[in-house]
Design a protein around this motif. Structure first.
Motif, PDB file in Angstrom:
ATOM      1  N   UNK A   1       0.829  -1.216   0.000  1.00  0.00           N
ATOM      2  CA  UNK A   1       0.000   0.000   0.000  1.00  0.00           C
ATOM      3  C   UNK A   1       0.854   1.254   0.000  1.00  0.00           C
ATOM      4  N   UNK A   2       1.957   1.213   0.730  1.00  0.00           N
ATOM      5  CA  UNK A   2       2.867   2.362   0.749  1.00  0.00           C
ATOM      6  C   UNK A   2       3.489   2.574  -0.625  1.00  0.00           C
ATOM      7  N   UNK A   3       3.894   1.499  -1.259  1.00  0.00           N
ATOM      8  CA  UNK A   3       4.445   1.605  -2.616  1.00  0.00           C
ATOM      9  C   UNK A   3       3.396   2.136  -3.594  1.00  0.00           C
ATOM     10  N   UNK A   4       2.153   1.694  -3.433  1.00  0.00           N
ATOM     11  CA  UNK A   4       1.077   2.186  -4.289  1.00  0.00           C
ATOM     12  C   UNK A   4       0.884   3.691  -4.115  1.00  0.00           C
ATOM     13  N   UNK A   5       0.921   4.152  -2.876  1.00  0.00           N
ATOM     14  CA  UNK A   5       0.773   5.593  -2.606  1.00  0.00           C
ATOM     15  C   UNK A   5       1.914   6.381  -3.235  1.00  0.00           C
ATOM     16  N   UNK A   6       3.112   5.856  -3.126  1.00  0.00           N
ATOM     17  CA  UNK A   6       4.276   6.510  -3.726  1.00  0.00           C
ATOM     18  C   UNK A   6       4.139   6.575  -5.242  1.00  0.00           C
ATOM     19  N   UNK A   7       3.702   5.484  -5.850  1.00  0.00           N
ATOM     20  CA  UNK A   7       3.497   5.466  -7.306  1.00  0.00           C
ATOM     21  C   UNK A   7       2.463   6.511  -7.729  1.00  0.00           C
ATOM     22  N   UNK A   8       1.351   6.559  -7.018  1.00  0.00           N
ATOM     23  CA  UNK A   8       0.315   7.537  -7.341  1.00  0.00           C
ATOM     24  C   UNK A   8       0.874   8.952  -7.242  1.00  0.00           C
ATOM     25  N   UNK A   9       1.630   9.231  -6.201  1.00  0.00           N
ATOM     26  CA  UNK A   9       2.224  10.565  -6.031  1.00  0.00           C
ATOM     27  C   UNK A   9       3.180  10.911  -7.166  1.00  0.00           C
ATOM     28  N   UNK A  10       4.019   9.957  -7.536  1.00  0.00           N
ATOM     29  CA  UNK A  10       4.956  10.188  -8.645  1.00  0.00           C
ATOM     30  C   UNK A  10       4.197  10.493  -9.938  1.00  0.00           C
ATOM     31  N   UNK A  11       3.176   9.697 -10.204  1.00  0.00           N
ATOM     32  CA  UNK A  11       2.403   9.860 -11.443  1.00  0.00           C
ATOM     33  C   UNK A  11       1.692  11.210 -11.458  1.00  0.00           C
ATOM     34  N   UNK A  12       1.007  11.561 -10.375  1.00  0.00           N
ATOM     35  CA  UNK A  12       0.287  12.840 -10.331  1.00  0.00           C
ATOM     36  C   UNK A  12       1.250  14.015 -10.464  1.00  0.00           C
ATOM     37  N   UNK A  13       2.407  13.939  -9.829  1.00  0.00           N
ATOM     38  CA  UNK A  13       3.402  15.004  -9.930  1.00  0.00           C
ATOM     39  C   UNK A  13       3.854  15.175 -11.372  1.00  0.00           C
ATOM     40  N   UNK A  14       4.134  14.072 -12.043  1.00  0.00           N
ATOM     41  CA  UNK A  14       4.572  14.146 -13.437  1.00  0.00           C
ATOM     42  C   UNK A  14       3.450  14.650 -14.342  1.00  0.00           C
ATOM     43  N   UNK A  15       2.218  14.254 -14.050  1.00  0.00           N
ATOM     44  CA  UNK A  15       1.088  14.728 -14.856  1.00  0.00           C
ATOM     45  C   UNK A  15       0.928  16.238 -14.740  1.00  0.00           C
ATOM     46  N   UNK A  16       1.048  16.743 -13.534  1.00  0.00           N
ATOM     47  CA  UNK A  16       0.872  18.181 -13.330  1.00  0.00           C
ATOM     48  C   UNK A  16       2.011  18.985 -13.948  1.00  0.00           C
ATOM     49  N   UNK A  17       3.171  18.353 -14.118  1.00  0.00           N
ATOM     50  CA  UNK A  17       4.317  19.039 -14.716  1.00  0.00           C
ATOM     51  C   UNK A  17       4.327  18.950 -16.246  1.00  0.00           C
ATOM     52  N   UNK A  18       3.488  18.087 -16.811  1.00  0.00           N
ATOM     53  CA  UNK A  18       3.467  17.854 -18.258  1.00  0.00           C
ATOM     54  C   UNK A  18       2.275  18.580 -18.876  1.00  0.00           C
ATOM     55  N   UNK A  19       2.549  19.519 -19.747  1.00  0.00           N
ATOM     56  CA  UNK A  19       1.474  20.329 -20.342  1.00  0.00           C
ATOM     57  C   UNK A  19       0.590  19.545 -21.314  1.00  0.00           C
ATOM     58  N   UNK A  20       1.026  18.370 -21.760  1.00  0.00           N
ATOM     59  CA  UNK A  20       0.215  17.581 -22.699  1.00  0.00           C
ATOM     60  C   UNK A  20      -0.783  16.679 -21.970  1.00  0.00           C
ATOM     61  N   UNK A  21      -0.676  16.625 -20.642  1.00  0.00           N
ATOM     62  CA  UNK A  21      -1.543  15.758 -19.855  1.00  0.00           C
ATOM     63  C   UNK A  21      -2.414  16.629 -18.943  1.00  0.00           C
ATOM     64  N   UNK A  22      -3.738  16.484 -19.050  1.00  0.00           N
ATOM     65  CA  UNK A  22      -4.626  17.271 -18.185  1.00  0.00           C
ATOM     66  C   UNK A  22      -4.720  16.654 -16.786  1.00  0.00           C
ATOM     67  N   UNK A  23      -3.673  16.806 -16.006  1.00  0.00           N
ATOM     68  CA  UNK A  23      -3.572  16.160 -14.708  1.00  0.00           C
ATOM     69  C   UNK A  23      -4.695  16.474 -13.752  1.00  0.00           C
ATOM     70  N   UNK A  24      -5.295  17.666 -13.876  1.00  0.00           N
ATOM     71  CA  UNK A  24      -6.391  18.020 -12.975  1.00  0.00           C
ATOM     72  C   UNK A  24      -7.697  17.321 -13.342  1.00  0.00           C
TER      73      UNK A  24
END
Length: 179
Positions: A110-133
């Motif tokens: 579960x901790x690894x899953x939370x870390x993965x989700x955080x990494x993915x959301x962070x990268x999405x918000x930093x990438x202008x081609x992905x509507x992370x919100x």
């Protein structure tokens, strides 16, 4: 203005800002989603005592009326009961039953899953081609579930981004497409 009025105005403003980032969904849909997941969770727990016990771990997520059931439950009939309970909730338009018939995952997983989700959301918000919100990311047992109301191109960009993140076992796209 009284203190209570000021608090209510501040809460309403905060809610409107948080809902504004959700893309082209109506305010009604955004508010419905705030209530669907807890209602589905309650219905699922009432459907069978084992669904509310430590032998089951059920994650409920809602986006635009689409519900994702993820996690683990010990028997196939419980998986079916959870889905049936979810379908009975008002404003649920579709249920994706991704429950696994297995023991609940460990705290480390579960901790690894939370870390993965955080990494993915962070990268999405930093990438202008992905509507992370406008994309919800749920990770369960290394499987990444993507929900949102997006174009096919945006979905492809999001999927490509997730594929580049180490530790992702599988990607399940549950998008609703705008085109």
């Amino acid at each position: 203005m009284t203190r209570l009025s000021l608090i209510l105005v501040t809460l309403a403003f905060s809610l409107s800002l948080s809902l504004a980032g959700c893309g082209s969904r109506s305010i009604g849909n955004k508010i419905d989603d705030q209530f669907i997941a807890p209602q589905v969770s309650a219905n699922v727990e009432r459907a069978h005592t084992d669904l509310a016990s430590p032998t089951s771990r059920i994650i409920v997520t809602s986006y635009n009326g689409v519900v994702l059931l993820a996690g683990q439950t010990p028997r196939a009939e419980l998986k079916t009961a959870a889905e049936q309970a979810a379908r009975k909730v008002q404003n649920v338009t579709k249920v994706h039953n991704e429950l696994q018939v297995a023991r609940p995952t460990s705290l480390l997983v579960r901790s690894n899953d939370s870390l993965l989700t955080s990494k993915i959301k962070t990268q999405m918000l930093a990438d202008s081609t992905v509507p992370g919100t406008r994309i919800k990311v749920v990770t369960e047992n290394g499987i990444v579930y993507l929900l949102g109301l997006v174009s096919r191109q945006e979905a492809n960009s999001a999927t490509n981004l997730v594929q580049s993140v180490g530790g992702v076992q599988k990607i399940v796209k549950l998008f609703q497409y705008t085109n």
